[in-house]
Design a protein around this motif. Structure first.
Motif, short mmCIF file in Angstrom:
data_model
loop_
_atom_site.label_atom_id
_atom_site.label_comp_id
_atom_site.label_asym_id
_atom_site.label_seq_id
_atom_site.Cartn_x
_atom_site.Cartn_y
_atom_site.Cartn_z
N VAL A 111 -2.39 -0.58 -8.40
CA VAL A 111 -1.92 0.64 -9.63
C VAL A 111 -2.66 1.31 -9.54
O VAL A 111 -4.15 0.93 -10.15
CB VAL A 111 -1.92 -0.72 -10.80
CG1 VAL A 111 -1.32 0.29 -12.14
CG2 VAL A 111 -0.96 -1.47 -10.34
N PRO A 112 -2.97 2.59 -9.70
CA PRO A 112 -3.51 3.55 -9.92
C PRO A 112 -4.43 3.18 -12.04
O PRO A 112 -3.51 3.13 -12.42
CB PRO A 112 -3.50 4.86 -10.42
CG PRO A 112 -2.14 4.97 -9.50
CD PRO A 112 -1.56 3.74 -9.30
N SER A 171 2.54 10.43 -9.47
CA SER A 171 1.58 11.62 -8.11
C SER A 171 1.52 10.93 -7.60
O SER A 171 2.35 10.72 -5.99
CB SER A 171 0.58 11.90 -8.66
OG SER A 171 0.41 12.47 -9.71
N MET A 172 1.18 9.15 -6.69
CA MET A 172 0.58 8.87 -5.75
C MET A 172 2.85 8.25 -5.13
O MET A 172 2.62 9.13 -4.23
CB MET A 172 0.40 7.29 -6.30
CG MET A 172 0.22 7.26 -4.79
SD MET A 172 -0.61 4.78 -4.49
CE MET A 172 0.19 3.70 -6.36
N PHE A 173 3.61 7.94 -6.00
CA PHE A 173 5.11 8.17 -5.00
C PHE A 173 5.65 8.82 -5.15
O PHE A 173 6.25 9.18 -4.56
CB PHE A 173 5.90 6.94 -6.41
CG PHE A 173 4.73 5.81 -6.51
CD1 PHE A 173 5.24 4.98 -5.09
CD2 PHE A 173 4.46 5.40 -7.80
CE1 PHE A 173 4.96 3.72 -4.91
CE2 PHE A 173 4.51 3.62 -7.31
CZ PHE A 173 4.19 3.02 -6.81
N GLU A 174 5.36 10.29 -6.09
CA GLU A 174 6.02 11.62 -5.60
C GLU A 174 5.16 12.11 -4.27
O GLU A 174 6.32 12.71 -3.28
CB GLU A 174 5.75 12.32 -6.41
CG GLU A 174 6.27 12.12 -7.94
CD GLU A 174 6.05 13.17 -9.34
OE1 GLU A 174 6.30 12.78 -9.91
OE2 GLU A 174 4.53 13.38 -9.11
N ASP A 175 3.97 11.60 -3.73
CA ASP A 175 4.00 12.20 -2.46
C ASP A 175 3.77 10.95 -1.53
O ASP A 175 4.34 12.24 -0.57
CB ASP A 175 2.08 12.40 -2.91
CG ASP A 175 1.26 12.94 -3.33
OD1 ASP A 175 2.23 14.30 -4.21
OD2 ASP A 175 0.27 13.10 -4.21
N TYR A 185 -5.52 7.67 -5.29
CA TYR A 185 -5.43 7.24 -6.32
C TYR A 185 -6.36 6.26 -7.18
O TYR A 185 -5.57 6.70 -8.16
CB TYR A 185 -3.58 7.65 -6.03
CG TYR A 185 -2.94 8.69 -5.56
CD1 TYR A 185 -2.25 9.49 -6.09
CD2 TYR A 185 -2.30 7.89 -4.50
CE1 TYR A 185 -2.34 10.63 -5.60
CE2 TYR A 185 -1.53 9.31 -3.10
CZ TYR A 185 -1.49 10.58 -4.05
OH TYR A 185 -0.90 11.25 -3.27
N SER A 186 -7.03 5.35 -6.01
CA SER A 186 -7.30 4.77 -7.39
C SER A 186 -8.40 3.83 -6.71
O SER A 186 -8.56 3.55 -5.27
CB SER A 186 -6.18 3.58 -7.92
OG SER A 186 -5.62 2.13 -6.74
N GLU A 187 -8.79 2.76 -6.96
CA GLU A 187 -9.98 1.82 -6.62
C GLU A 187 -8.90 0.93 -5.80
O GLU A 187 -9.85 0.01 -4.48
CB GLU A 187 -10.62 1.10 -7.77
CG GLU A 187 -11.90 2.18 -8.05
CD GLU A 187 -12.43 2.89 -7.44
OE1 GLU A 187 -13.18 2.51 -6.73
OE2 GLU A 187 -12.62 4.50 -7.54
N GLY A 188 -7.75 0.51 -6.04
CA GLY A 188 -6.77 -0.48 -4.97
C GLY A 188 -6.90 -1.57 -5.86
O GLY A 188 -7.57 -1.90 -6.56
N GLY A 189 -5.96 -2.20 -4.99
CA GLY A 189 -6.02 -4.00 -5.52
C GLY A 189 -6.11 -5.17 -4.53
O GLY A 189 -6.46 -4.72 -3.44
N TYR A 190 -6.41 -6.35 -4.24
CA TYR A 190 -6.43 -7.36 -3.85
C TYR A 190 -4.81 -7.22 -2.95
O TYR A 190 -3.98 -6.90 -4.00
CB TYR A 190 -6.45 -8.29 -4.09
CG TYR A 190 -6.10 -9.37 -3.56
CD1 TYR A 190 -6.97 -10.39 -2.57
CD2 TYR A 190 -5.23 -10.55 -4.20
CE1 TYR A 190 -6.98 -11.34 -1.77
CE2 TYR A 190 -4.59 -11.91 -3.26
CZ TYR A 190 -5.81 -12.02 -2.30
OH TYR A 190 -5.30 -12.62 -1.33
N VAL A 191 -4.25 -7.75 -1.69
CA VAL A 191 -3.28 -7.74 -1.30
C VAL A 191 -3.67 -8.87 -0.33
O VAL A 191 -4.23 -8.96 0.74
CB VAL A 191 -2.90 -6.33 -0.24
CG1 VAL A 191 -1.63 -7.07 -0.31
CG2 VAL A 191 -2.85 -5.59 -1.48
N PRO A 192 -2.26 -9.79 -1.10
CA PRO A 192 -2.18 -11.13 0.13
C PRO A 192 -2.38 -10.84 1.60
O PRO A 192 -0.89 -10.06 1.86
CB PRO A 192 -1.63 -12.12 -0.78
CG PRO A 192 -1.24 -12.07 -2.05
CD PRO A 192 -1.58 -9.87 -2.18
N ALA A 193 -1.86 -12.02 2.43
CA ALA A 193 -2.01 -11.85 4.41
C ALA A 193 -0.15 -11.70 4.52
O ALA A 193 0.10 -10.88 4.94
CB ALA A 193 -2.71 -12.77 5.16
#
Length: 129
Positions: free
Chosen positions: A49-50, A58-62, A96-104
């Motif tokens: 999430v930005p 903008s992220m989704f439009e891109d 667009y952002s610093e990123g997040g945690y994504v589970p395996a």
């Protein structure tokens, strides 16, 4: 949590509602395999999430721009996302952002969805008759 708080969280994730609806309409018009891939990446990007709703929109439009152009050019999905769809999505999100945690399990779902969209066998389907 109040409705106002909920709407603020939703706006942060998807951006302004009007832009989100326009994005979803664009994705819906993509050829099936490109739509499947874009939707899989969209689900994955929800973990990144930005910091503001404009960046999120903008992220989704891109993302829609990318898959519309790929479909128009006849570019195969694997040429768009490369061999590792999770790496592609994470690099895309970092714009667009610093990123997040994504589970395996979320990373694996994205990989499986892209393989299906690209017409590849994931090895996870039941092969019994």
């Amino acid at each position: 949590m109040s409705d106002v708080e909920k709407s603020g969280i939703v706006a942060k994730v998807i951006g302004p509602k009007k832009r989100w609806k326009a994005y979803k309409a664009r994705v819906k018009e993509l050829p099936e395999n490109h739509r499947t891939a874009a939707e899989a990446i969209e689900r994955y990007l929800m973990h990144f999430v930005p910091t503001d709703s404009d960046s999120s929109a903008s992220m989704f439009e891109d993302l829609a721009d990318l898959f519309e152009q790929a479909a128009a050019d006849g570019t195969p999905i694997r040429e768009v996302v490369g061999p590792d769809p999770a790496e592609f999505a994470e690099e895309f999100a970092h714009n667009y952002s610093e990123g997040g945690y994504v589970p395996a399990r979320v990373r694996q779902r994205l990989t499986d969805d892209i393989e299906r969209a690209a017409g590849e066998d994931t090895g996870n389907e039941d092969k019994t008759v």
